[in-house]
Design a protein around this motif. Structure first.
Motif, PDB file in Angstrom:
ATOM      1  N   ARG A  59       0.942  -0.953  -0.085  1.00  0.00           N
ATOM      2  CA  ARG A  59       0.032   0.143   0.117  1.00  0.00           C
ATOM      3  C   ARG A  59       0.989   1.349   0.061  1.00  0.00           C
ATOM      4  O   ARG A  59       1.579   1.491   1.031  1.00  0.00           O
ATOM      5  CB  ARG A  59      -0.998   0.011   1.338  1.00  0.00           C
ATOM      6  N   VAL A  60       0.759   2.050  -0.978  1.00  0.00           N
ATOM      7  CA  VAL A  60       1.390   3.288  -0.946  1.00  0.00           C
ATOM      8  C   VAL A  60       0.754   4.579  -1.534  1.00  0.00           C
ATOM      9  O   VAL A  60      -0.735   4.434  -2.379  1.00  0.00           O
ATOM     10  CB  VAL A  60       2.519   3.258  -2.046  1.00  0.00           C
ATOM     11  N   MET A  61       0.789   5.423  -0.562  1.00  0.00           N
ATOM     12  CA  MET A  61       0.003   6.762  -0.761  1.00  0.00           C
ATOM     13  C   MET A  61       0.278   7.787  -0.767  1.00  0.00           C
ATOM     14  O   MET A  61       1.007   8.373  -0.860  1.00  0.00           O
ATOM     15  CB  MET A  61      -0.730   6.634   1.088  1.00  0.00           C
ATOM     16  N   PRO A  62      -0.348   8.348  -2.499  1.00  0.00           N
ATOM     17  CA  PRO A  62       0.833   9.147  -2.702  1.00  0.00           C
ATOM     18  C   PRO A  62      -0.370  10.653  -2.596  1.00  0.00           C
ATOM     19  O   PRO A  62      -1.898  10.561  -2.073  1.00  0.00           O
ATOM     20  CB  PRO A  62      -0.035   8.892  -4.104  1.00  0.00           C
ATOM     21  N   LEU A  63       0.421  11.571  -2.028  1.00  0.00           N
ATOM     22  CA  LEU A  63       0.300  12.389  -0.798  1.00  0.00           C
ATOM     23  C   LEU A  63       0.489  14.032  -0.761  1.00  0.00           C
ATOM     24  O   LEU A  63       1.632  14.177  -1.255  1.00  0.00           O
ATOM     25  CB  LEU A  63       0.380  12.158   0.837  1.00  0.00           C
ATOM     26  N   ILE A  92       2.220  -3.026  -6.200  1.00  0.00           N
ATOM     27  CA  ILE A  92       1.443  -2.298  -5.865  1.00  0.00           C
ATOM     28  C   ILE A  92      -0.567  -1.491  -5.510  1.00  0.00           C
ATOM     29  O   ILE A  92      -0.674  -1.601  -6.507  1.00  0.00           O
ATOM     30  CB  ILE A  92       2.446  -0.704  -5.924  1.00  0.00           C
ATOM     31  N   ASP A  93      -0.389  -1.075  -4.092  1.00  0.00           N
ATOM     32  CA  ASP A  93      -1.290  -0.624  -4.389  1.00  0.00           C
ATOM     33  C   ASP A  93      -2.454   1.188  -3.238  1.00  0.00           C
ATOM     34  O   ASP A  93      -1.412   0.976  -2.566  1.00  0.00           O
ATOM     35  CB  ASP A  93      -2.477  -1.762  -3.034  1.00  0.00           C
ATOM     36  N   PHE A  94      -1.950   1.600  -4.772  1.00  0.00           N
ATOM     37  CA  PHE A  94      -2.109   2.773  -4.436  1.00  0.00           C
ATOM     38  C   PHE A  94      -3.160   3.187  -3.385  1.00  0.00           C
ATOM     39  O   PHE A  94      -4.507   2.511  -3.832  1.00  0.00           O
ATOM     40  CB  PHE A  94      -2.544   3.938  -5.517  1.00  0.00           C
ATOM     41  N   VAL A  95      -3.558   3.987  -2.049  1.00  0.00           N
ATOM     42  CA  VAL A  95      -3.989   3.853  -1.451  1.00  0.00           C
ATOM     43  C   VAL A  95      -4.199   5.435  -1.045  1.00  0.00           C
ATOM     44  O   VAL A  95      -3.904   6.239  -1.608  1.00  0.00           O
ATOM     45  CB  VAL A  95      -3.828   2.976   0.043  1.00  0.00           C
ATOM     46  N   ASN A 127      -7.605  10.595   9.803  1.00  0.00           N
ATOM     47  CA  ASN A 127      -7.992   9.776   9.892  1.00  0.00           C
ATOM     48  C   ASN A 127      -7.523   9.259   8.095  1.00  0.00           C
ATOM     49  O   ASN A 127      -7.850   7.788   7.873  1.00  0.00           O
ATOM     50  CB  ASN A 127      -9.261  10.543   9.689  1.00  0.00           C
ATOM     51  N   TRP A 128      -6.722   9.733   7.420  1.00  0.00           N
ATOM     52  CA  TRP A 128      -6.436   8.976   6.108  1.00  0.00           C
ATOM     53  C   TRP A 128      -5.480   7.621   6.772  1.00  0.00           C
ATOM     54  O   TRP A 128      -6.088   6.801   5.900  1.00  0.00           O
ATOM     55  CB  TRP A 128      -6.067  10.040   5.295  1.00  0.00           C
ATOM     56  N   PRO A 134      -1.565   2.822   5.123  1.00  0.00           N
ATOM     57  CA  PRO A 134      -0.783   2.459   4.125  1.00  0.00           C
ATOM     58  C   PRO A 134       1.309   2.444   4.582  1.00  0.00           C
ATOM     59  O   PRO A 134       1.694   1.952   5.710  1.00  0.00           O
ATOM     60  CB  PRO A 134      -0.040   4.057   3.368  1.00  0.00           C
ATOM     61  N   ARG A 135       1.645   1.915   3.629  1.00  0.00           N
ATOM     62  CA  ARG A 135       2.748   1.188   3.876  1.00  0.00           C
ATOM     63  C   ARG A 135       3.798   1.703   3.333  1.00  0.00           C
ATOM     64  O   ARG A 135       5.020   1.532   4.358  1.00  0.00           O
ATOM     65  CB  ARG A 135       3.527  -0.060   2.932  1.00  0.00           C
TER      66      ARG A 135
END
Length: 399
Positions: A59-63, A92-95, A127-128, A134-135
Motif C-alpha cells: 500500500r502506497v499513499m500518494p499524498l 503496488i496498491d495505491f491508497v 483519519n486517512w 499505508p506501507r
C-alpha cells in the motif's frame, strides 16, 4: 442566462386557489421544466468506485495537493510511476480517498487535494492513515503555502511529518522538496532549503523518513502553467519517486532492494544485469568508451552530518569542450558509511566503492554545465568525504 437545473431537481406543484387557476402558459412551462429535470437526472455522472481499488500489493499513499491529484494531466505522476512498478515486477496498491486518471493507470486511488495547504493535509491525515494503513507515503506538499505565510511553512511541514510518523510508525515516508514555481523561486528555494534538516532530524531519531529532491528533477520548462507539470514534468516526477523508492528496502515490496541493481559485493564496474527493466538502466546514450580528457570534470561534495546520519550534495561539472553523454561517477565512501536513499542518480553498491549513474532525465552534461545529485547515508562515526572521483574513468578535480 438561464440557471442550470440540478439533476435531482423536482419542480414544485403549481399553487392554486379556490377562485383562480394558473394560465395555460404557466402549466406548459412547468411541464417542460419537469421534462428537462428528468432528462438531467438521467445523464450518467462519472464517480469514484464504491470501494477503493486494490490488488493486494504494497500500500502506497500518494499524498499532497493538485500536483498529486494530477492537474492538467489527470493521474499526474502516478501514471508513469504505476507503469514503472509494473515493468519492474512490483505489486503496488495505491491508497487514498481520491480517484482519477486514465485506463493506463492501473490503480486510480490517491490522496491529492487540489488547492490544499500543509495545514489542511495535517488536519485530515490521521483519519486517512487509519483508513488505509499505508506501507509507504509519498509526500509532496507546500506549493499552495507559497502564496501566504511562507516563513512558517517549514514548521508546518515538520508538524505534518511528525503526525504521519506517530500515526504510522512502520511506514516509510518520502518527503519531497517541491517542484519549481514560476514567479516564486525565492520562496520555493527558502522552503526547500529547510526540508533536508527536517528529514535528517527525524531520521536521526530512528524515524523512517527519507528525502527526495524533486525540485532539481524539474525545470520551469516542465510546467504547463507555471505551477503544475506538463506530461513531461509528471514523468520526471515519477522517475524521481521510483528511483528513491528502490533505494529503501521494503518500501515497495521485499526485504531487500530488487535484484535489478548489482549486488553489494560486485565490483563498481559491474553493469546492471540484462534482466533489469529498461527504465532502470541509463538512457540509450550510454557512457562513451573513450573517457573525457584528464581535468575535464570537477566535483563539489558537501556533507551535512548528524549523530549517525548524513546527506551529501554532489555537483559534477563538465569542464571539457564536448558534451558528456551518459555518465558514471565513481568514488569510495569512508568506512562505515552506507547509502540509504538518493536522488538524481542510481547508486550501487550502497557502501565502499560506489558508482553513481545518470537517470533518464540528466544523462547529458554539456560543456561548462553541472548536474547535481545527492544521497542520504548512515555512518558509524566517520562522516568524512571521498578523497577522489572519476567520471567515466577519468579523474576529476575536487573543489
Amino acid at each position: 442566462m438561464s440557471r442550470p437545473i440540478p439533476g435531482n431537481f423536482v419542480p414544485p406543484a403549481p399553487v392554486t386557489t379556490a377562485t383562480t387557476t394558473r394560465p395555460r402558459r404557466a402549466r406548459l412551462w412547468w411541464a417542460a421544466l419537469a421534462a428537462v429535470a428528468a432528462m438531467t437526472a438521467a445523464v450518467p455522472v462519472a464517480t469514484a468506485p464504491a470501494s477503493a481499488e486494490s490488488n493486494g500489493g504494497v500500500r502506497v499513499m500518494p499524498l499532497g495537493d493538485s500536483i498529486t491529484d494530477g492537474f492538467n494531466v489527470a493521474g499526474g505522476y502516478r501514471i508513469e510511476l504505476w507503469q514503472r512498478f509494473a515493468s519492474g515486477g512490483y505489486r503496488i496498491d495505491f491508497v487514498g480517498s481520491g480517484f482519477n486518471g486514465p485506463a493506463s493507470l492501473g490503480d486510480h486511488d490517491h490522496e491529492g487535494h487540489s488547492g490544499w495547504t500543509i495545514a489542511q493535509i495535517d488536519a485530515n491525515i490521521v483519519n486517512w492513515l487509519r483508513a488505509t494503513n499505508p506501507r509507504t507515503v509519498l509526500l509532496h506538499i507546500g506549493t499552495n503555502d507559497m502564496y501566504g505565510d511562507t516563513s512558517g511553512a517549514p514548521a508546518r511541514l515538520a508538524t505534518l511529518v511528525d503526525r504521519i510518523t506517530n500515526t504510522a510508525p512502520n511506514a516509510d515516508v518520502f518527503v519531497a522538496t517541491i517542484i519549481p514555481k514560476s514567479g516564486a523561486d525565492t520562496q520555493v528555494r527558502g522552503y526547500n532549503a529547510a526540508i533536508p534538516g527536517i528529514v535528517q532530524t527525524r531520521a536521526a531519531a530512528g524515524k523512517r523518513v527519507h528525502l527526495v529532491d524533486m525540485y532539481r528533477a524539474l525545470t520551469l520548462s516542465d510546467l504547463a502553467d507555471g505551477v503544475h507539470p506538463n506530461a513531461t514534468g509528471y514523468r520526471k516526477m515519477a522517475v524521481a519517486w521510483y528511483d528513491a523508492l528502490r533505494t529503501v528496502p521494503g518500501s515497495i515490496g521485499g526485504d531487500t532492494p530488487p535484484t535489478t541493481a548489482p549486488p553489494t559485493t560486485a565490483p563498481p564496474t559491474t553493469a546492471p544485469p540484462t534482466t533489469a527493466p529498461p527504465t532502470t538502466a541509463p538512457p540509450t546514450t550510454a557512457p562513451p568508451t573513450t573517457p573525457p580528457p584528464s581535468g575535464g570534470c570537477r566535483v563539489t561534495y558537501t556533507v551535512n552530518a548528524w549523530n549517525s546520519g548524513l546527506t551529501a550534495a554532489v555537483s559534477v561539472t563538465n569542464t571539457g569542450s564536448s558534451a558528456v553523454n551518459g555518465w558514471a561517477l565513481a568514488f569510495t565512501l569512508p568506512g562505515g558509511q552506507t547509502i540509504t536513499s538518493g536522488w538524481n542518480a542510481n547508486y550501487s553498491p550502497s557502501s565502499g566503492a560506489v558508482t553513481a549513474r545518470n537517470v533518464s532525465y540528466n544523462g547529458t552534461i554539456a560543456p561548462n554545465t553541472s548536474v547535481d545529485i545527492g544521497f542520504q547515508a548512515t555512518h558509524t562515526g566517520n562522516a568524512g568525504k571521498p578523497s577522489a572521483f572519476t567520471l567515466n574513468g577519468a579523474a576529476c578535480t575536487v573543489a
